[in-house]
Design an enzyme around this catalytic site. Structure first.
Site, PDB file in Angstrom:
ATOM      1  N   GLY A  72      78.312  31.172  33.219  1.00 13.40           N
ATOM      2  CA  GLY A  72      77.785  32.084  34.225  1.00 13.40           C
ATOM      3  C   GLY A  72      76.374  32.575  33.897  1.00 13.40           C
ATOM      4  O   GLY A  72      75.536  32.722  34.784  1.00 13.40           O
ATOM      5  N   ASN A 153      82.255  43.353  37.344  1.00 16.18           N
ATOM      6  CA  ASN A 153      83.085  42.999  36.203  1.00 16.18           C
ATOM      7  C   ASN A 153      83.688  44.204  35.483  1.00 16.18           C
ATOM      8  O   ASN A 153      84.656  44.071  34.764  1.00 16.18           O
ATOM      9  CB  ASN A 153      82.309  42.139  35.201  1.00 16.18           C
ATOM     10  CG  ASN A 153      80.937  42.674  34.906  1.00 16.18           C
ATOM     11  OD1 ASN A 153      80.136  42.936  35.809  1.00 16.18           O
ATOM     12  ND2 ASN A 153      80.656  42.865  33.642  1.00 16.18           N
ATOM     13  N   GLN A 181      83.322  36.978  38.738  1.00 20.66           N
ATOM     14  CA  GLN A 181      84.614  37.689  38.708  1.00 20.66           C
ATOM     15  C   GLN A 181      85.478  37.349  39.924  1.00 20.66           C
ATOM     16  O   GLN A 181      86.658  37.655  39.941  1.00 20.66           O
ATOM     17  CB  GLN A 181      84.385  39.206  38.662  1.00 20.66           C
ATOM     18  CG  GLN A 181      83.851  39.714  37.337  1.00 20.66           C
ATOM     19  CD  GLN A 181      84.866  39.638  36.210  1.00 20.66           C
ATOM     20  OE1 GLN A 181      86.068  39.804  36.426  1.00 20.66           O
ATOM     21  NE2 GLN A 181      84.398  39.388  35.005  1.00 20.66           N
ATOM     22  N   SER A 201      82.050  30.852  36.634  1.00 17.17           N
ATOM     23  CA  SER A 201      82.231  30.525  35.219  1.00 17.17           C
ATOM     24  C   SER A 201      83.704  30.262  34.936  1.00 17.17           C
ATOM     25  O   SER A 201      84.563  31.083  35.268  1.00 17.17           O
ATOM     26  CB  SER A 201      81.735  31.693  34.360  1.00 17.17           C
ATOM     27  OG  SER A 201      82.021  31.452  33.004  1.00 17.17           O
ATOM     28  N   HIS A 203      85.738  30.209  32.325  1.00 17.98           N
ATOM     29  CA  HIS A 203      86.638  30.973  31.443  1.00 17.98           C
ATOM     30  C   HIS A 203      87.120  32.277  32.060  1.00 17.98           C
ATOM     31  O   HIS A 203      87.981  32.957  31.507  1.00 17.98           O
ATOM     32  CB  HIS A 203      86.010  31.201  30.062  1.00 17.98           C
ATOM     33  CG  HIS A 203      84.932  32.236  29.998  1.00 17.98           C
ATOM     34  ND1 HIS A 203      85.174  33.503  29.523  1.00 17.98           N
ATOM     35  CD2 HIS A 203      83.622  32.187  30.297  1.00 17.98           C
ATOM     36  CE1 HIS A 203      84.032  34.193  29.543  1.00 17.98           C
ATOM     37  NE2 HIS A 203      83.081  33.413  30.014  1.00 17.98           N
ATOM     38  N   THR A 239      73.534  16.104  27.867  1.00 18.10           N
ATOM     39  CA  THR A 239      74.771  15.363  28.099  1.00 18.10           C
ATOM     40  C   THR A 239      75.867  16.313  28.575  1.00 18.10           C
ATOM     41  O   THR A 239      76.094  17.366  27.981  1.00 18.10           O
ATOM     42  CB  THR A 239      75.208  14.639  26.811  1.00 18.10           C
ATOM     43  OG1 THR A 239      74.142  13.776  26.432  1.00 18.10           O
ATOM     44  CG2 THR A 239      76.475  13.836  27.025  1.00 18.10           C
ATOM     45  N   CYS A 326      80.001  42.944  26.604  1.00 14.86           N
ATOM     46  CA  CYS A 326      78.646  42.656  26.120  1.00 14.86           C
ATOM     47  C   CYS A 326      78.038  43.849  25.416  1.00 14.86           C
ATOM     48  O   CYS A 326      77.229  43.700  24.518  1.00 14.86           O
ATOM     49  CB  CYS A 326      77.744  42.255  27.284  1.00 14.86           C
ATOM     50  SG  CYS A 326      78.525  41.112  28.396  1.00 14.86           S
TER      51      CYS A 326
HETATM   52  C1  LIG Z   1      81.339  36.970  32.452  1.00 17.32           C
HETATM   53  C2  LIG Z   1      80.326  37.212  33.517  1.00 17.32           C
HETATM   54  C3  LIG Z   1      79.094  36.521  33.511  1.00 17.32           C
HETATM   55  C4  LIG Z   1      78.698  35.600  32.384  1.00 17.32           C
HETATM   56  O1  LIG Z   1      79.418  34.416  32.370  1.00 17.32           O
HETATM   57  P1  LIG Z   1      79.481  33.552  31.003  1.00 17.32           P
HETATM   58  O2  LIG Z   1      80.117  32.287  31.429  1.00 17.32           O
HETATM   59  O3  LIG Z   1      80.314  34.336  30.051  1.00 17.32           O
HETATM   60  O4  LIG Z   1      78.069  33.376  30.551  1.00 17.32           O
HETATM   61  C5  LIG Z   1      78.227  36.759  34.552  1.00 17.32           C
HETATM   62  N1  LIG Z   1      78.539  37.599  35.563  1.00 17.32           N
HETATM   63  C6  LIG Z   1      79.699  38.278  35.596  1.00 17.32           C
HETATM   64  C7  LIG Z   1      79.989  39.178  36.740  1.00 17.32           C
HETATM   65  C8  LIG Z   1      80.627  38.114  34.579  1.00 17.32           C
HETATM   66  O5  LIG Z   1      81.779  38.783  34.613  1.00 17.32           O
END
Ligand SMILES: *Cc1c(COP(=O)(O)O)cnc(C)c1O
Length: 397
Positions: A72, A153, A181, A201, A203, A239, A326
Site C-alpha cells: 500500500g 485505519n 482498509q 494491500s 496483507h 522482477t 506506525c
Molecule cells: C496499512 C495501510 C497502508 C500501507 O500499506 P502497506 O502495504 O503496509 O505498505 C496504507 N494505507 C492504509 C489506510 C493502511 O491501513
C-alpha cells in the site's frame, strides 16, 4: 500463535489457507522468471496474468489498468506522483487531501510541499466522516489531485467516496483513493466509486505482506518510482513477486466472495464489543457508529496511557493497538484522534480493537472483561485520576 486473542486486523491479518495454497506452487516448482521466454518463465507469467484478471474482475476494470507493487505504501506514493505528473495536471500545483490519511500519503505530500506544491488538508468532522461539500469548497482552479481514503485505519470511518468522485470528475480533477482498509470488506468497483486511481494491500485482507496494487484509469500517464527492467508494462520495474501476487488474488477473491456474510457476523461482534466497552465510565467511542468498518472498535479512556493499557492486554493474551501501528513505540498522540478533535490527553489514552469473522463471542466477552478491569487498575494507580476523584481536576468526559 496459540491461546491469544488477535484483535489487530487493521495492522495486518492472518494469511488465509487459499492464499497460501495459491502461493506454494510459485515458491516450489514454478520458480521461473516471468520475463523469461522459456516454458518455466511462461508458467510464472501465466500465474501473474491470471491473478491480474481475477483482481480486475473484482475492481470492474481492465487488467491493463492494474500495476502490482510492494504494498500500500508504494502504491500510495506512486498514485500521488502520477496524479501530479499527468499532462492535465501541468502547471497545477495544488493538492487536496485530509488530515487523517495514512502516513504513506501524508509524508509523501509533505515531500511534494518541499518541491513547490501546495497542499490543503481537509479538517475532519468529529465523527470522522468527510462531507463531500468540503471537497467541493477546497478544489481550486489550480488543483490537480484529490487523495482521500475509503475507510480510516484507526477509527474505521467510511468516507463518501462516490460522491467525492463525482465532484472531482465534474471539476476535472484526478481522484485517488487509498482503499487499503476497504478492499476485501467494502465494494471496490472503480466505476461505481468514480475513482481514477485506487490503492490496495494484500496483507490487510488475508493475503501475504509486501504486495499491493495500484489501479490507474486508462488514459492517465503513470509516473514511476523505480527505473529498471520495465516490468508491469514499464510502470513498476523489478522482477515480480509471483507467489505473493498469486496469493493476493486468491485472498481478494475469497474476501469478495464471503464479504456480505463476513460483514454481518463481524458487525454483530463489533456491536457487542462497543456496547460492552461503553459501560466503562469516562470513555468515548471514536468514529461514526454506523458509517464504520464492520471490524473496527476504537475508544478513548480518560486518565490512562494507551501504551500501558496495551501491555496489560498483551499480558492477558490480547493483541490490540493504540493509535496506529506506525506510530507505536513513540509516545506521540495519534494524528487521527487529534484530527477529530480529541484533546491530546484523551488521544493518548486510546485503544483500537480490530476484529474479524474469526473472533468468537467468548473472545469478545473476554476482551470486555480484561479492558474494563485494566482501565480500572490503571486509574487506581494514577495520581491524575485521584485529582479528578477528589475534584481538584475536571473530568474531560
Ligand atoms: C496499512 C495501510 C497502508 C500501507 O500499506 P502497506 O502495504 O503496509 O505498505 C496504507 N494505507 C492504509 C489506510 C493502511 O491501513
Amino acid at each position: 500463535m496459540r491461546d491469544i486473542i488477535y484483535a489487530d486486523n487493521a495492522a495486518t491479518t492472518k494469511l488465509s489457507r487459499s492464499a497460501l495454497e495459491a502461493m506454494l506452487p510459485y515458491l516450489r516448482e514454478e520458480y521461473g522468471n516471468p520475463s523469461s521466454l522459456h516454458s518455466a518463465g511462461q508458467a510464472a507469467r501465466r500465474g501473474i496474468d491470471e491473478a491480474r484478471q481475477a483482481i480486475a474482475k473484482i475492481l470492474n476494470c481492465s487488467s491493463q489498468e492494474i500495476t502490482f507493487t510492494s504494498g500500500g505504501t508504494e502504491a500510495n506514493n506512486q498514485a500521488i506522483l502520477t496524479g501530479v505528473s499527468d499532462r492535465r495536471s501541468k502547471a497545477r500545483k495544488h493538492i487536496v487531501s485530509t488530515a487523517f490519511e495514512h502516513h504513506s500519503v501524508l509524508h509523501y505530500l509533505k515531500k511534494l510541499e518541499g518541491e513547490g506544491y501546495e497542499v490543503t488538508l481537509l479538517d475532519i468532522p468529529a465523527d470522522g466522516v468527510i462531507e463531500p461539500r468540503q471537497v467541493e469548497e477546497a478544489i481550486r482552479e489550480d488543483t490537480c489531485l484529490v487523495s482521500i481514503m475509503y475507510a480510516n485505519n484507526e477509527i474505521g470511518s467510511i468516507q463518501p467516496i462516490r460522491e467525492i468522485g463525482e465532484i472531482c470528475r465534474h471539476r476535472g480533477v484526478l481522484f485517488h483513493c487509498d482503499a487499503v482498509q476497504a478492499a476485501g470488506y467494502l465494494p471496490v468497483d472503480v466505476d461505481e466509486l468514480q475513482v481514477d486511481m485506487l490503492t490496495a494491500s494484500a496483507h490487510k485482507f488475508h493475503g501475504p505482506k509486501g504486495v499491493g496494487l495500484l489501479y490507474v484509469r486508462r488514459g492517465i500517464h503513470h509516473a514511476n518510482l523505480l527505473e529498471g527492467g520495465a516490468q508491469e508494462r514499464g510502470h513498476r520495474s523489478g522482477t515480480e513477486n509471483v507467489a505473493a501476487i498469486a496469493g493476493m488474488a486468491a485472498a481478494l477473491q475469497e474476501a469478495a466472495g464471503d464479504r456480505e456474510a463476513n460483514r454481518e457476523k463481524t458487525a454483530q461482534l463489533r456491536d457487542r464489543l462497543i456496547d460492552g466497552l461503553s459501560n466503562i465510565p469516562h470513555s468515548i467511542l471514536n468514529g461514526n457508529r454506523e458509517k464504520r468498518l464492520a471490524g473496527n472498535v476504537n475508544f478513548c479512556f480518560e486518565g490512562i496511557e494507551g501504551e500501558t493499557l496495551l501491555l496489560l492486554l498483551d499480558r492477558a493474551g490480547i493483541c490490540a493497538s493504540s493509535g496506529s501501528a506506525c506510530s507505536a513505540g513513540s509516545l506521540e498522540a495519534s494524528h487521527v484522534l487529534l484530527a477529530i478533535g480529541r484533546p491530546r490527553e484523551l488521544a493518548s489514552g486510546s485503544l483500537r480493537l480490530s476484529i474479524n469473522e474469526d473472533n468468537s463471542e467468548e473472545e469478545i466477552d473476554r476482551m470486555i472483561d480484561v479492558v474494563t478491569d485494566s482501565v480500572a487498575r490503571l486509574r487506581e494507580r494514577s495520581s491524575m485520576w485521584h485529582d479528578r476523584l477528589t475534584g481538584r481536576r475536571e473530568y474531560l468526559l
